[in-house]
Write a protein that holds these residues in place. Structure first.
Motif, PDB file in Angstrom:
ATOM      1  N   SER A   1     140.829 -35.489  19.581  1.00 25.00           N
ATOM      2  CA  SER A   1     139.635 -35.027  20.292  1.00 25.00           C
ATOM      3  C   SER A   1     140.023 -33.848  21.173  1.00 25.00           C
ATOM      4  N   ALA A   2     139.304 -32.724  21.034  1.00 23.41           N
ATOM      5  CA  ALA A   2     139.642 -31.520  21.805  1.00 23.41           C
ATOM      6  C   ALA A   2     139.396 -31.734  23.297  1.00 23.41           C
ATOM      7  N   SER A   3     138.417 -32.576  23.640  1.00 19.65           N
ATOM      8  CA  SER A   3     138.098 -32.772  25.059  1.00 19.65           C
ATOM      9  C   SER A   3     139.070 -33.751  25.729  1.00 19.65           C
ATOM     10  N   ASP A   4     139.812 -34.522  24.909  1.00 17.27           N
ATOM     11  CA  ASP A   4     140.773 -35.464  25.489  1.00 17.27           C
ATOM     12  C   ASP A   4     142.008 -35.505  24.585  1.00 17.27           C
ATOM     13  N   LEU A   5     142.891 -34.510  24.763  1.00 17.73           N
ATOM     14  CA  LEU A   5     144.039 -34.380  23.859  1.00 17.73           C
ATOM     15  C   LEU A   5     145.048 -35.514  24.021  1.00 17.73           C
ATOM     16  N   GLY A   6     144.973 -36.223  25.141  1.00 17.60           N
ATOM     17  CA  GLY A   6     145.914 -37.321  25.359  1.00 17.60           C
ATOM     18  C   GLY A   6     145.570 -38.566  24.557  1.00 17.60           C
ATOM     19  N   LYS A   7     144.331 -38.626  24.081  1.00 20.84           N
ATOM     20  CA  LYS A   7     143.868 -39.812  23.351  1.00 20.84           C
ATOM     21  C   LYS A   7     144.586 -39.900  22.010  1.00 20.84           C
ATOM     22  N   SER A   8     144.913 -41.117  21.588  1.00 21.31           N
ATOM     23  CA  SER A   8     145.644 -41.231  20.319  1.00 21.31           C
ATOM     24  C   SER A   8     144.710 -40.859  19.154  1.00 21.31           C
ATOM     25  N   ALA A   9     145.323 -40.353  18.085  1.00 17.46           N
ATOM     26  CA  ALA A   9     144.543 -39.787  16.976  1.00 17.46           C
ATOM     27  C   ALA A   9     143.980 -40.875  16.076  1.00 17.46           C
ATOM     28  N   LEU A  10     142.803 -40.596  15.528  1.00 18.53           N
ATOM     29  CA  LEU A  10     142.250 -41.443  14.466  1.00 18.53           C
ATOM     30  C   LEU A  10     142.910 -40.991  13.166  1.00 18.53           C
ATOM     31  N   GLN A  11     143.413 -41.944  12.379  1.00 14.03           N
ATOM     32  CA  GLN A  11     144.079 -41.557  11.134  1.00 14.03           C
ATOM     33  C   GLN A  11     143.251 -41.960   9.924  1.00 14.03           C
ATOM     34  N   ILE A  12     143.075 -40.999   9.020  1.00 14.15           N
ATOM     35  CA  ILE A  12     142.382 -41.269   7.756  1.00 14.15           C
ATOM     36  C   ILE A  12     143.403 -41.027   6.659  1.00 14.15           C
ATOM     37  N   SER A  13     143.570 -42.016   5.788  1.00 13.98           N
ATOM     38  CA  SER A  13     144.552 -41.814   4.727  1.00 13.98           C
ATOM     39  C   SER A  13     144.050 -42.427   3.435  1.00 13.98           C
ATOM     40  N   GLY A  14     144.888 -42.400   2.414  1.00 17.99           N
ATOM     41  CA  GLY A  14     144.494 -42.912   1.104  1.00 17.99           C
ATOM     42  C   GLY A  14     145.523 -42.490   0.086  1.00 17.99           C
ATOM     43  N   HIS A  15     145.101 -42.428  -1.161  1.00 16.30           N
ATOM     44  CA  HIS A  15     146.021 -42.063  -2.238  1.00 16.30           C
ATOM     45  C   HIS A  15     145.953 -40.571  -2.529  1.00 16.30           C
ATOM     46  N   MET A  16     147.080 -40.046  -3.029  1.00 18.14           N
ATOM     47  CA  MET A  16     147.095 -38.651  -3.469  1.00 18.14           C
ATOM     48  C   MET A  16     147.174 -38.585  -4.993  1.00 18.14           C
ATOM     49  N   LYS A  17     147.719 -39.650  -5.610  1.00 15.50           N
ATOM     50  CA  LYS A  17     147.924 -39.654  -7.054  1.00 15.50           C
ATOM     51  C   LYS A  17     147.040 -40.723  -7.709  1.00 15.50           C
ATOM     52  N   ASN A  18     147.026 -40.701  -9.047  1.00 12.98           N
ATOM     53  CA  ASN A  18     146.272 -41.656  -9.874  1.00 12.98           C
ATOM     54  C   ASN A  18     146.420 -43.106  -9.379  1.00 12.98           C
ATOM     55  N   VAL A  19     145.310 -43.762  -9.068  1.00 14.70           N
ATOM     56  CA  VAL A  19     145.350 -45.154  -8.606  1.00 14.70           C
ATOM     57  C   VAL A  19     145.303 -46.058  -9.841  1.00 14.70           C
ATOM     58  N   THR A  20     146.454 -46.667 -10.153  1.00 13.38           N
ATOM     59  CA  THR A  20     146.581 -47.364 -11.442  1.00 13.38           C
ATOM     60  C   THR A  20     146.227 -48.841 -11.372  1.00 13.38           C
ATOM     61  N   SER A  21     146.312 -49.451 -10.195  1.00 10.72           N
ATOM     62  CA  SER A  21     146.039 -50.893 -10.111  1.00 10.72           C
ATOM     63  C   SER A  21     145.191 -51.217  -8.894  1.00 10.72           C
ATOM     64  N   LEU A  22     144.350 -52.231  -9.059  1.00 11.96           N
ATOM     65  CA  LEU A  22     143.477 -52.707  -7.977  1.00 11.96           C
ATOM     66  C   LEU A  22     143.566 -54.211  -7.930  1.00 11.96           C
ATOM     67  N   SER A  23     143.517 -54.767  -6.746  1.00  7.46           N
ATOM     68  CA  SER A  23     143.495 -56.218  -6.643  1.00  7.46           C
ATOM     69  C   SER A  23     142.670 -56.610  -5.418  1.00  7.46           C
ATOM     70  N   VAL A  24     141.846 -57.636  -5.559  1.00  8.86           N
ATOM     71  CA  VAL A  24     141.055 -58.131  -4.428  1.00  8.86           C
ATOM     72  C   VAL A  24     141.688 -59.454  -4.001  1.00  8.86           C
ATOM     73  N   LEU A  25     141.958 -59.592  -2.704  1.00  5.77           N
ATOM     74  CA  LEU A  25     142.592 -60.824  -2.230  1.00  5.77           C
ATOM     75  C   LEU A  25     141.598 -61.976  -2.306  1.00  5.77           C
ATOM     76  N   GLN A  26     142.010 -63.075  -2.943  1.00  9.27           N
ATOM     77  CA  GLN A  26     141.096 -64.193  -3.181  1.00  9.27           C
ATOM     78  C   GLN A  26     140.637 -64.854  -1.883  1.00  9.27           C
ATOM     79  N   ASN A  27     141.575 -64.994  -0.917  1.00  5.99           N
ATOM     80  CA  ASN A  27     141.210 -65.722   0.308  1.00  5.99           C
ATOM     81  C   ASN A  27     140.417 -64.857   1.281  1.00  5.99           C
ATOM     82  N   VAL A  28     140.546 -63.525   1.184  1.00  4.70           N
ATOM     83  CA  VAL A  28     139.717 -62.624   1.999  1.00  4.70           C
ATOM     84  C   VAL A  28     139.082 -61.601   1.051  1.00  4.70           C
TER      85      VAL A  28
END
Length: 609
Positions: A309-336
């Motif tokens: 945030s430009a108005s509060d540079l001391g605040k910790s950053a929000l991070q957005i991430s993900g994949h850069m390459k082909n996503v070959t496998s997916l799995s959904v956790l059964q219990n959640v």
């Protein structure tokens, strides 16, 4: 009917030792970046609101909004610039072949009528400026001898263009029509980025020699430098001005971003150094930055976007991430069931939460490549290209110890018995390997080439698919397999087999684009004529209530069939993933998650007809 509910965006494609470009919408909080052939429009106010443009034939390198925000110009490695609508269907307005090599940077003129592009090419054609609607040249750009990495258009009249590149030069052009005015050789290494201040009074160039130099915007004369006392310790890859023109943001290979205050005399004083809280490896080198309204963006080599945030540079950053390459496998956790794990072949496992999006990366101690992934309640099982199977325990976002099991051959498919997850069946070329816990209990050689396998949830039955298109059903007694039946229907090698959650059926798909649903008790075909893909089937998933089966294919489509209706009343999602669909799973009876070649993960809502 189906509708797209959420998109978990991929991250920008990065390259070691080079800066990349992200750009922003002139009025809103939308940003543009490229990944492979895709151009992504990410809305910061809602990171799940992502629009993807995939019409480039080659890898895209840069995209920018026009000054009024209505059009987007994007360029690729073949030297082509496409101009298309920023909203709705992204209608193509024009396409021009601008350079003979890759385009590294592109900018609109402030009146939105001209575009300047720079990059690589044969001979002298390294920079071109042209009219946006006709493609007519508006000037001659001499003076560079090597690849031109960056260019900028002065945002106020009189118009000027500045360029910089691998020949260590900063060139200044007057126009239109533009012609060479002056050249500066103040840098001693590649000049990576050049930008005009919003009022056009100054411009700054940053270089791999760790220096940032300021010039006068009207005359092109050097007026000052960023202070070297607390400067960057590595190559500076990118620079961006604040909207008021009083500060700049720079990012560097030393893994830090710095905010500088620009004085009237043209010198720069350090205001703040921004560092991220990551592990400090090579992937944390910063390669791009953008100052957009009140947000400061930095992009690391690993693709993580940090938002300060430009108005509060001391605040910790929000991070957005993900994949850069082909996503070959997916799995959904059964219990959640709202928790999704996805893996790409470069060894990255990302955890997503439906409705929220990115929830962190699972950092394994052994960062080997991943070909197959299966997840049980508290562990992830992966196989790569090193003939090993890894059982990794995880708690929350952290991975615990990993046990490796050598199966002596390249694993092709992993199947877990969900009710007793210590039992796993691994398909290899010559047969199957049964694993209990971390021990190989038996390696069974079969007299046919194995391409896919599945084990029933209670571990009592296994189905193994072959190169010949036959399904071999075996009963599991102790650590041995006994063949019970052979089913013939497929006309191509079997690529995927899955049991339905209620275990009354199983489905199989092949390389000849056909899927079949079988009744488990009678071993008869239950749903036939599932022949609507135009290329091989890569993945298959059942809904939790066993009423629907979804198939994903190389033809970029997902087709959802209802078991109690004929195959012709299917639901088709066209163009689900550019380049093909590689992972599919249901999170609930009405939500399908898919992943693919475009490195994105998408959630689709299914409304039964």
């Amino acid at each position: 009917m189906t509708e797209l509910a959420e998109t978990y965006a991929c991250v920008p494609s990065t390259e070691r030792g080079r800066g990349i470009l992200i750009s922003g919408h002139p009025k809103t909080n939308k940003i543009l970046y490229t990944n492979n052939r895709s151009i992504l429009i990410l809305n910061l106010d809602n990171p799940l609101d992502v629009s993807v443009y995939g019409e480039h034939a080659y890898q895209a390198t840069v995209a920018r909004y026009s000054p009024n925000g209505e059009w987007i110009a994007s360029a690729d490695v073949s030297g082509t610039v496409r101009i298309w609508g920023a909203y709705n269907d992204h209608v193509l307005k024009k396409e021009f072949k601008v350079l003979t090599g890759r385009i590294d940077d592109l900018q609109w003129s402030p009146d939105g009528l001209r575009i300047v592009a720079s990059g690589d090419g044969k001979g002298k054609s390294l920079v071109r400026a042209f009219m946006w609607d006709s493609g007519t040249n508006v000037g001659e750009f001499d003076g560079h001898s090597r690849r031109v990495l960056s260019c900028a258009f002065k945002p106020t009249r009189p118009f000027r263009i500045v360029t910089c590149g691998e020949d260590f030069l900063v060139n200044f052009y007057e126009g239109p029509p533009f012609k060479f005015k002056s050249s500066h050789r103040d840098h001693s290494n590649f000049v990576n980025c050049i930008r005009f201040s919003p009022d056009g009074s100054k411009f700054i160039s940053v270089s791999s020699d760790k220096k940032g130099i300021l010039f006068d915007g009207k005359t092109g004369e050097k007026i000052g430098e960023l202070s070297s006392e607390d400067g960057h310790k590595g190559s500076i890859y990118a620079v961006s001005w604040s909207p008021d023109g009083k500060q700049v943001l720079t990012v560097s290979a030393d893994k830090s971003a710095k905010v500088w205050e620009i004085c009237d005399d043209g010198s720069g004083k350090l205001t703040k150094t921004l560092t991220s809280s990551d592990s400090g490896g090579v992937d944390d080198m910063l390669v791009s930055c953008l100052w957009q309204n009140d947000h400061l963006f930095t992009v690391s080599l690993g693709g993580t976007i940090s938002v300060f945030s430009a108005s509060d540079l001391g605040k910790s950053a929000l991070q957005i991430s993900g994949h850069m390459k082909n996503v070959t496998s997916l799995s959904v956790l059964q219990n959640v069931p709202k928790t999704i794990l996805s893996s790409s072949y470069d060894g990255l496992i990302v955890k997503w939460i439906q409705g929220i999006g990115y929830s962190g990366k699972l950092r394994r101690k052994e960062n080997s490549q991943i070909k197959c992934l299966a997840a049980a309640e508290e562990e992830v099982i992966t196989s790569g290209f090193d003939n090993k199977l890894w059982r990794v325990r995880f708690l929350g976002d952290q991975c615990g110890d990993a046990d490796s099991i050598d199966v002596c051959s390249q694993p092709k498919d992993i199947s877990l018995a969900l009710l007793c997850p210590e039992l796993a069946l691994v398909a290899i070329d010559s047969g199957v390997v049964m694993i209990r816990g971390t021990k190989v209990v038996s390696t069974i050689n079969l007299d046919f080439a194995v391409t896919a396998s599945a084990i029933s949830p209670d571990g009592s039955e296994a189905i193994i698919g072959g190169q010949d298109g036959k399904l071999h059903i075996y009963s599991v007694t102790g650590d041995t397999l006994t063949e019970d039946a052979v089913l013939e229907k497929h006309r191509g090698a079997v690529s995927v087999i899955r049991y339905s959650p209620d275990v009354s059926m199983f489905a199989s798909g092949d390389l000849n684009r056909e899927a079949v649903v079988w009744d488990r008790a009678s071993r008869e075909v239950k749903l036939k004529n599932m022949l609507y893909h135009t290329a091989r089937i890569n993945c298959l998933a059942w809904s939790p209530d066993s009423s629907m089966v979804a198939t994903g294919s190389l033809d970029t489509c997902i087709i959802i069939y209802e078991i109690d209706k004929p195959a012709s009343s299917r639901m088709t999602i066209k163009g689900a993933h550019l380049g093909g669909v590689y992972g599919l799973a249901f999170t609930d009876d009405r939500s399908v998650v898919s992943s693919g070649e475009d490195a994105c993960v998408r959630v689709w809502k299914v409304n039964a007809q």
